[in-house]
Design a protein around this motif. Structure first.
Motif, PDB file in Angstrom:
ATOM      1  N   HIS A 147       0.841  -1.210   0.000  1.00  0.00           N
ATOM      2  CA  HIS A 147       0.000   0.000   0.000  1.00  0.00           C
ATOM      3  C   HIS A 147       0.868   1.249   0.000  1.00  0.00           C
ATOM      4  CE1 HIS A 147      -3.583  -2.340   0.421  1.00  0.00           C
ATOM      5  NE2 HIS A 147      -3.160  -2.872   1.553  1.00  0.00           N
ATOM      6  N   PHE A 148       1.944   1.216   0.790  1.00  0.00           N
ATOM      7  CA  PHE A 148       2.860   2.357   0.835  1.00  0.00           C
ATOM      8  C   PHE A 148       3.539   2.551  -0.515  1.00  0.00           C
ATOM      9  CE2 PHE A 148       7.169   4.009   1.447  1.00  0.00           C
ATOM     10  CZ  PHE A 148       6.869   5.254   1.967  1.00  0.00           C
ATOM     11  N   VAL A 149       3.984   1.478  -1.124  1.00  0.00           N
ATOM     12  CA  VAL A 149       4.656   1.551  -2.422  1.00  0.00           C
ATOM     13  C   VAL A 149       3.699   2.110  -3.474  1.00  0.00           C
ATOM     14  CG1 VAL A 149       5.715   0.183  -4.265  1.00  0.00           C
ATOM     15  CG2 VAL A 149       6.296  -0.268  -1.878  1.00  0.00           C
ATOM     16  N   ALA A 150       2.466   1.626  -3.496  1.00  0.00           N
ATOM     17  CA  ALA A 150       1.478   2.102  -4.470  1.00  0.00           C
ATOM     18  C   ALA A 150       1.150   3.577  -4.227  1.00  0.00           C
ATOM     19  CB  ALA A 150       0.217   1.252  -4.400  1.00  0.00           C
ATOM     20  N   GLU A 151       1.002   3.952  -2.962  1.00  0.00           N
ATOM     21  CA  GLU A 151       0.697   5.350  -2.636  1.00  0.00           C
ATOM     22  C   GLU A 151       1.855   6.254  -3.050  1.00  0.00           C
ATOM     23  OE1 GLU A 151       0.191   7.875   1.426  1.00  0.00           O
ATOM     24  OE2 GLU A 151      -0.943   6.000   1.291  1.00  0.00           O
ATOM     25  N   TYR A 152       3.072   5.826  -2.793  1.00  0.00           N
ATOM     26  CA  TYR A 152       4.244   6.616  -3.188  1.00  0.00           C
ATOM     27  C   TYR A 152       4.301   6.752  -4.709  1.00  0.00           C
ATOM     28  CZ  TYR A 152       9.009   8.061  -4.008  1.00  0.00           C
ATOM     29  OH  TYR A 152      10.114   8.736  -4.454  1.00  0.00           O
ATOM     30  N   ALA A 153       4.035   5.666  -5.410  1.00  0.00           N
ATOM     31  CA  ALA A 153       4.060   5.706  -6.882  1.00  0.00           C
ATOM     32  C   ALA A 153       3.013   6.689  -7.402  1.00  0.00           C
ATOM     33  CB  ALA A 153       3.835   4.316  -7.460  1.00  0.00           C
ATOM     34  N   GLU A 154       1.820   6.678  -6.834  1.00  0.00           N
ATOM     35  CA  GLU A 154       0.773   7.606  -7.272  1.00  0.00           C
ATOM     36  C   GLU A 154       1.160   9.056  -6.993  1.00  0.00           C
ATOM     37  OE1 GLU A 154      -2.026   7.134  -9.130  1.00  0.00           O
ATOM     38  OE2 GLU A 154      -1.157   5.139  -9.349  1.00  0.00           O
ATOM     39  N   GLU A 155       1.794   9.299  -5.842  1.00  0.00           N
ATOM     40  CA  GLU A 155       2.254  10.653  -5.540  1.00  0.00           C
ATOM     41  C   GLU A 155       3.312  11.090  -6.544  1.00  0.00           C
ATOM     42  OE1 GLU A 155       3.662  10.739  -1.515  1.00  0.00           O
ATOM     43  OE2 GLU A 155       1.665  10.382  -0.688  1.00  0.00           O
ATOM     44  N   ARG A 156       4.226  10.199  -6.863  1.00  0.00           N
ATOM     45  CA  ARG A 156       5.296  10.502  -7.824  1.00  0.00           C
ATOM     46  C   ARG A 156       4.709  10.775  -9.216  1.00  0.00           C
ATOM     47  NH1 ARG A 156       8.720  12.916  -9.798  1.00  0.00           N
ATOM     48  NH2 ARG A 156      10.463  12.032 -10.895  1.00  0.00           N
ATOM     49  N   ILE A 157       3.722   9.987  -9.611  1.00  0.00           N
ATOM     50  CA  ILE A 157       3.062  10.184 -10.900  1.00  0.00           C
ATOM     51  C   ILE A 157       2.363  11.542 -10.933  1.00  0.00           C
ATOM     52  CG2 ILE A 157       1.114   9.383 -12.314  1.00  0.00           C
ATOM     53  CD1 ILE A 157       2.011   6.491 -11.492  1.00  0.00           C
ATOM     54  N   ALA A 158       1.663  11.890  -9.856  1.00  0.00           N
ATOM     55  CA  ALA A 158       0.968  13.184  -9.789  1.00  0.00           C
ATOM     56  C   ALA A 158       1.974  14.339  -9.867  1.00  0.00           C
ATOM     57  CB  ALA A 158       0.149  13.281  -8.510  1.00  0.00           C
ATOM     58  N   GLU A 159       3.109  14.208  -9.174  1.00  0.00           N
ATOM     59  CA  GLU A 159       4.138  15.248  -9.229  1.00  0.00           C
ATOM     60  C   GLU A 159       4.717  15.377 -10.637  1.00  0.00           C
ATOM     61  OE1 GLU A 159       7.016  14.094  -6.329  1.00  0.00           O
ATOM     62  OE2 GLU A 159       5.699  14.561  -4.637  1.00  0.00           O
ATOM     63  N   LEU A 160       4.981  14.250 -11.259  1.00  0.00           N
ATOM     64  CA  LEU A 160       5.537  14.269 -12.611  1.00  0.00           C
ATOM     65  C   LEU A 160       4.537  14.881 -13.591  1.00  0.00           C
ATOM     66  CD1 LEU A 160       7.936  13.557 -14.387  1.00  0.00           C
ATOM     67  CD2 LEU A 160       6.981  11.250 -14.642  1.00  0.00           C
ATOM     68  N   GLY A 161       3.265  14.491 -13.464  1.00  0.00           N
ATOM     69  CA  GLY A 161       2.226  15.066 -14.317  1.00  0.00           C
ATOM     70  C   GLY A 161       2.128  16.568 -14.140  1.00  0.00           C
ATOM     71  N   ALA A 162       2.227  17.044 -12.899  1.00  0.00           N
ATOM     72  CA  ALA A 162       2.185  18.485 -12.641  1.00  0.00           C
ATOM     73  C   ALA A 162       3.406  19.186 -13.247  1.00  0.00           C
ATOM     74  CB  ALA A 162       2.099  18.755 -11.140  1.00  0.00           C
ATOM     75  N   SER A 163       4.546  18.504 -13.199  1.00  0.00           N
ATOM     76  CA  SER A 163       5.750  19.121 -13.776  1.00  0.00           C
ATOM     77  C   SER A 163       5.644  19.224 -15.299  1.00  0.00           C
ATOM     78  CB  SER A 163       7.001  18.335 -13.385  1.00  0.00           C
ATOM     79  OG  SER A 163       7.115  17.137 -14.119  1.00  0.00           O
ATOM     80  N   TYR A 164       4.867  18.351 -15.902  1.00  0.00           N
ATOM     81  CA  TYR A 164       4.685  18.388 -17.356  1.00  0.00           C
ATOM     82  C   TYR A 164       3.937  19.639 -17.814  1.00  0.00           C
ATOM     83  CZ  TYR A 164       6.098  13.459 -17.972  1.00  0.00           C
ATOM     84  OH  TYR A 164       6.777  12.275 -18.019  1.00  0.00           O
ATOM     85  N   ARG A 165       3.214  20.304 -16.905  1.00  0.00           N
ATOM     86  CA  ARG A 165       2.443  21.506 -17.279  1.00  0.00           C
ATOM     87  C   ARG A 165       3.328  22.600 -17.856  1.00  0.00           C
ATOM     88  NH1 ARG A 165      -0.740  22.249 -11.786  1.00  0.00           N
ATOM     89  NH2 ARG A 165      -1.698  20.200 -11.718  1.00  0.00           N
ATOM     90  N   SER A 166       4.591  22.630 -17.435  1.00  0.00           N
ATOM     91  CA  SER A 166       5.500  23.664 -17.934  1.00  0.00           C
ATOM     92  C   SER A 166       6.292  23.200 -19.155  1.00  0.00           C
ATOM     93  CB  SER A 166       6.459  24.098 -16.820  1.00  0.00           C
ATOM     94  OG  SER A 166       7.227  22.988 -16.393  1.00  0.00           O
ATOM     95  N   ASN A 167       5.976  22.009 -19.656  1.00  0.00           N
ATOM     96  CA  ASN A 167       6.673  21.460 -20.827  1.00  0.00           C
ATOM     97  C   ASN A 167       5.743  21.573 -22.038  1.00  0.00           C
ATOM     98  OD1 ASN A 167       7.570  19.661 -22.868  1.00  0.00           O
ATOM     99  ND2 ASN A 167       8.680  18.441 -21.346  1.00  0.00           N
ATOM    100  N   PRO A 168       6.025  22.501 -22.947  1.00  0.00           N
ATOM    101  CA  PRO A 168       5.126  22.708 -24.092  1.00  0.00           C
ATOM    102  C   PRO A 168       4.920  21.449 -24.938  1.00  0.00           C
ATOM    103  CG  PRO A 168       6.776  24.450 -23.994  1.00  0.00           C
ATOM    104  CD  PRO A 168       7.161  23.430 -22.969  1.00  0.00           C
ATOM    105  N   ASP A 169       5.960  20.626 -25.083  1.00  0.00           N
ATOM    106  CA  ASP A 169       5.821  19.408 -25.882  1.00  0.00           C
ATOM    107  C   ASP A 169       4.864  18.420 -25.222  1.00  0.00           C
ATOM    108  OD1 ASP A 169       7.565  20.345 -27.837  1.00  0.00           O
ATOM    109  OD2 ASP A 169       9.322  19.466 -26.850  1.00  0.00           O
ATOM    110  N   MET A 170       4.968  18.284 -23.903  1.00  0.00           N
ATOM    111  CA  MET A 170       4.070  17.366 -23.195  1.00  0.00           C
ATOM    112  C   MET A 170       2.633  17.892 -23.228  1.00  0.00           C
ATOM    113  SD  MET A 170       5.953  14.852 -22.476  1.00  0.00           S
ATOM    114  CE  MET A 170       4.877  13.861 -21.489  1.00  0.00           C
TER     115      MET A 170
END
Length: 121
Positions: free
Chosen positions: A24-47
């Motif tokens: 559960h911890f591993v899955a929760e951490y992965a989802e947090e990491r995915i959400a952070e990465l997705g948010a970082s993509y907002r500043s990437n015009p290509d993404m």
């Protein structure tokens, strides 16, 4: 074999628990990491462009008609007259729908990217 003191057994048990990953911890951490990465993509015009290509046409005909009408009104509105108008409110409402769709797609692109990294590793 000599009996182990309670404190040694407890320490050994704790080390065993510490060495096991909580799924559960591993899955929760992965989802947090995915959400952070997705948010970082907002500043990437290509993404953002890629996310837009995946969401194009998915919001329904009425939405796109509303966008066209709002843009038509915007075309015929002087920028100095825009503040405080219903048109500006409408544009923000339309932007929220589009923004949420693109944000969701950016998170999905992050999920796919992380999965590809795990497979490559």
């Amino acid at each position: 074999m000599a009996p182990q003191p309670h404190s040694d057994r407890a320490s050994s048990t704790q080390r065993n628990w510490d060495n096991q990953e909580d799924s559960h911890f591993v899955a929760e951490y992965a989802e947090e990491r995915i959400a952070e990465l997705g948010a970082s993509y907002r500043s990437n015009p290509d993404m953002c462009r890629e996310a837009a290509s995946w969401t194009a046409g998915t919001l329904g005909g009425r939405y796109y008609t509303d966008v066209q009408l709002a843009l038509h009104k915007l075309h015929h509105t002087h920028p100095a007259d825009l503040m405080g108008t219903e048109l500006l409110s409408q544009l923000y409402r339309l932007a929220r729908v589009e923004g949420e769709a693109l944000d969701a797609q950016l998170v999905e692109l992050a999920r796919v990217g992380m999965a590809e990294q795990r497979v490559a590793a």
